[in-house]
Scaffold this motif. Structure first.
Motif, mmCIF file in Angstrom:
data_model
loop_
_atom_site.group_PDB
_atom_site.id
_atom_site.type_symbol
_atom_site.label_atom_id
_atom_site.label_comp_id
_atom_site.label_asym_id
_atom_site.label_seq_id
_atom_site.Cartn_x
_atom_site.Cartn_y
_atom_site.Cartn_z
ATOM 1 N N THR A 147 0.833 -1.204 0.000
ATOM 2 C CA THR A 147 0.000 0.000 0.000
ATOM 3 C C THR A 147 0.866 1.252 0.000
ATOM 4 O O THR A 147 0.570 2.228 -0.701
ATOM 5 C CB THR A 147 -0.939 0.003 1.228
ATOM 6 O OG1 THR A 147 -1.834 -1.107 1.132
ATOM 7 C CG2 THR A 147 -1.756 1.286 1.282
ATOM 8 N N LEU A 148 1.957 1.232 0.765
ATOM 9 C CA LEU A 148 2.874 2.375 0.768
ATOM 10 C C LEU A 148 3.504 2.582 -0.602
ATOM 11 O O LEU A 148 3.668 3.723 -1.065
ATOM 12 C CB LEU A 148 3.968 2.161 1.821
ATOM 13 C CG LEU A 148 3.517 2.219 3.286
ATOM 14 C CD1 LEU A 148 4.678 1.856 4.210
ATOM 15 C CD2 LEU A 148 2.957 3.591 3.639
ATOM 16 N N ILE A 149 3.839 1.482 -1.282
ATOM 17 C CA ILE A 149 4.410 1.593 -2.631
ATOM 18 C C ILE A 149 3.384 2.190 -3.580
ATOM 19 O O ILE A 149 3.691 3.090 -4.381
ATOM 20 C CB ILE A 149 4.867 0.208 -3.132
ATOM 21 C CG1 ILE A 149 6.036 -0.309 -2.294
ATOM 22 C CG2 ILE A 149 5.283 0.279 -4.612
ATOM 23 C CD1 ILE A 149 6.391 -1.760 -2.571
ATOM 24 N N ARG A 150 2.142 1.715 -3.497
ATOM 25 C CA ARG A 150 1.092 2.230 -4.372
ATOM 26 C C ARG A 150 0.810 3.708 -4.097
ATOM 27 O O ARG A 150 0.602 4.501 -5.016
ATOM 28 C CB ARG A 150 -0.192 1.408 -4.186
ATOM 29 C CG ARG A 150 -0.123 0.030 -4.819
ATOM 30 C CD ARG A 150 -1.449 -0.716 -4.638
ATOM 31 N NE ARG A 150 -1.495 -1.907 -5.464
ATOM 32 C CZ ARG A 150 -0.993 -3.087 -5.113
ATOM 33 N NH1 ARG A 150 -0.417 -3.211 -3.921
ATOM 34 N NH2 ARG A 150 -1.059 -4.115 -5.921
ATOM 35 N N LEU A 151 0.803 4.074 -2.816
ATOM 36 C CA LEU A 151 0.595 5.487 -2.469
ATOM 37 C C LEU A 151 1.710 6.358 -3.014
ATOM 38 O O LEU A 151 1.477 7.474 -3.484
ATOM 39 C CB LEU A 151 0.504 5.634 -0.947
ATOM 40 C CG LEU A 151 -0.792 5.155 -0.287
ATOM 41 C CD1 LEU A 151 -0.634 5.107 1.230
ATOM 42 C CD2 LEU A 151 -1.957 6.054 -0.669
ATOM 43 N N SER A 152 2.952 5.844 -2.959
ATOM 44 C CA SER A 152 4.081 6.627 -3.476
ATOM 45 C C SER A 152 3.971 6.811 -4.983
ATOM 46 O O SER A 152 4.353 7.857 -5.520
ATOM 47 C CB SER A 152 5.409 5.946 -3.116
ATOM 48 O OG SER A 152 5.622 4.771 -3.879
ATOM 49 N N ASN A 153 3.430 5.799 -5.678
ATOM 50 C CA ASN A 153 3.254 5.920 -7.125
ATOM 51 C C ASN A 153 2.131 6.875 -7.493
ATOM 52 O O ASN A 153 2.184 7.553 -8.529
ATOM 53 C CB ASN A 153 2.974 4.547 -7.739
ATOM 54 C CG ASN A 153 4.197 3.656 -7.770
ATOM 55 O OD1 ASN A 153 5.334 4.135 -7.752
ATOM 56 N ND2 ASN A 153 3.993 2.347 -7.800
ATOM 57 N N HIS A 158 8.880 13.476 -4.998
ATOM 58 C CA HIS A 158 10.288 13.167 -4.726
ATOM 59 C C HIS A 158 11.031 14.420 -4.246
ATOM 60 O O HIS A 158 11.019 15.456 -4.913
ATOM 61 C CB HIS A 158 10.943 12.602 -5.991
ATOM 62 C CG HIS A 158 10.442 11.239 -6.359
ATOM 63 N ND1 HIS A 158 11.148 10.079 -6.102
ATOM 64 C CD2 HIS A 158 9.292 10.842 -6.957
ATOM 65 C CE1 HIS A 158 10.471 9.042 -6.529
ATOM 66 N NE2 HIS A 158 9.337 9.467 -7.050
ATOM 67 N N THR A 159 11.658 14.303 -3.090
ATOM 68 C CA THR A 159 12.453 15.392 -2.522
ATOM 69 C C THR A 159 13.782 14.814 -2.050
ATOM 70 O O THR A 159 13.991 13.598 -2.071
ATOM 71 C CB THR A 159 11.727 16.037 -1.319
ATOM 72 O OG1 THR A 159 11.694 15.101 -0.233
ATOM 73 C CG2 THR A 159 10.304 16.438 -1.691
ATOM 74 N N GLU A 160 14.666 15.691 -1.594
ATOM 75 C CA GLU A 160 15.954 15.228 -1.078
ATOM 76 C C GLU A 160 15.767 14.374 0.174
ATOM 77 O O GLU A 160 16.549 13.462 0.446
ATOM 78 C CB GLU A 160 16.859 16.428 -0.767
ATOM 79 C CG GLU A 160 17.336 17.173 -2.007
ATOM 80 C CD GLU A 160 18.314 18.277 -1.655
ATOM 81 O OE1 GLU A 160 18.617 18.429 -0.444
ATOM 82 O OE2 GLU A 160 18.777 18.977 -2.572
ATOM 83 N N ILE A 204 1.257 13.038 7.360
ATOM 84 C CA ILE A 204 1.911 12.930 6.052
ATOM 85 C C ILE A 204 3.120 12.003 6.186
ATOM 86 O O ILE A 204 4.008 12.243 7.007
ATOM 87 C CB ILE A 204 2.369 14.303 5.523
ATOM 88 C CG1 ILE A 204 1.155 15.228 5.347
ATOM 89 C CG2 ILE A 204 3.105 14.141 4.193
ATOM 90 C CD1 ILE A 204 0.155 14.752 4.313
ATOM 91 N N ILE A 205 3.145 10.957 5.379
ATOM 92 C CA ILE A 205 4.227 9.968 5.428
ATOM 93 C C ILE A 205 5.311 10.327 4.423
ATOM 94 O O ILE A 205 5.013 10.650 3.263
ATOM 95 C CB ILE A 205 3.686 8.561 5.124
ATOM 96 C CG1 ILE A 205 2.664 8.139 6.183
ATOM 97 C CG2 ILE A 205 4.827 7.544 5.056
ATOM 98 C CD1 ILE A 205 1.981 6.816 5.879
ATOM 99 N N THR A 206 6.560 10.265 4.866
ATOM 100 C CA THR A 206 7.702 10.397 3.959
ATOM 101 C C THR A 206 8.458 9.076 3.965
ATOM 102 O O THR A 206 8.837 8.571 5.023
ATOM 103 C CB THR A 206 8.645 11.528 4.401
ATOM 104 O OG1 THR A 206 7.939 12.776 4.389
ATOM 105 C CG2 THR A 206 9.840 11.626 3.444
ATOM 106 N N ILE A 207 8.656 8.519 2.787
ATOM 107 C CA ILE A 207 9.398 7.258 2.660
ATOM 108 C C ILE A 207 10.854 7.591 2.357
ATOM 109 O O ILE A 207 11.160 8.213 1.338
ATOM 110 C CB ILE A 207 8.803 6.381 1.541
ATOM 111 C CG1 ILE A 207 7.333 6.064 1.845
ATOM 112 C CG2 ILE A 207 9.600 5.085 1.400
ATOM 113 C CD1 ILE A 207 6.639 5.281 0.747
#
Length: 230
Positions: A147-153, A158-160, A204-207
């Motif tokens: 789910t985290l992968i799908r949310l990221s897509n 993308h940030t530093e 807000i999640i940051t991976i």
């Protein structure tokens, strides 16, 4: 009417021939499990949560439908059916309503459009299949990680610092995507935070290490048009 950007121009011309436009308010249901399925809907604006109730009372969120998505029972040319999912409005907007009988007639008249429609339905089924694959093969942990992968897509920026998922979700909402409890999601997220894989600020999640998450569930790196939350 706004263009349906997720479909081809050929199929878009078909879907724009709708019976009427329906407004929908946040917190209401467009349809629910067990109701008659005589219509299909194309989202013009707003967001709809597609979910299914599990026998033990938990809710499994299958996808988030947004502009250009087709929702409803996609089995055409068969006897009357009922909806197998709930469609809850989480952001007010409008949908275009297509009567299944009218759609079946048009598909029968134009084989090129019928083929395009079949391709579109096939892709939607692939999305559902990959989600259930993750749930079955990798359990609760894999369900959250995928789910985290799908949310990221779908919503990742993308940030530093990493990939910021630009959509605030509660732990209960994440649990619904995984078909598990909020307590399980709390524990799994806490483990990822302690390991420095993710951080969470005001929902807000940051991976920070997406490769770690992918490796943990043997991610097959499916195309983004398949591996997303929509």
């Amino acid at each position: 009417m706004q263009a349906f950007t997720k479909v081809s121009n050929e199929l878009q011309s078909l879907l724009e021939t709708v019976h009427h436009i329906r407004k929908m308010e946040k917190g209401t249901y467009l349809f629910q499990e067990g109701s008659k399925a005589n219509e299909l809907f194309v989202v013009i604006t707003g967001k709809i949560q597609m979910s299914k109730m599990i026998p033990d009372g938990r809710e499994l969120t299958l996808r988030m439908a947004s502009q250009g998505d087709l929702i409803g029972e996609l089995s055409l040319f068969c006897s009357a059916q009922t909806h197998m999912q709930n469609a809850k409005v989480i952001e007010s907007g409008e949908v275009a309503v297509i009567f299944k009988n009218d759609l079946e007639k048009k598909l029968g008249e134009d084989h090129a459009i019928a083929l395009e429609f079949m391709r579109w339905m096939s892709q939607e089924h692939r999305k559902t299949q990959t989600k259930f694959r993750d749930l079955v093969l990798h359990g609760k942990k894999g369900a959250l990680y995928s789910t985290l992968i799908r949310l990221s897509n779908s919503y990742g920026v993308h940030t530093e610092a990493g990939i910021i998922i630009n959509s605030s979700l509660t732990n209960q909402e994440l649990a619904n995507f995984c078909g598990t409890s909020r307590e399980v999601v709390n524990r799994l997220l806490s483990e990822l935070r302690k390991a420095g894989i993710i951080s969470i600020d005001k929902g807000i999640i940051t991976i920070h290490d997406l490769d770690y998450i992918k490796l943990e569930i043997d991610c097959e790196n499916c195309p983004i048009d398949i591996c997303n939350i929509e």
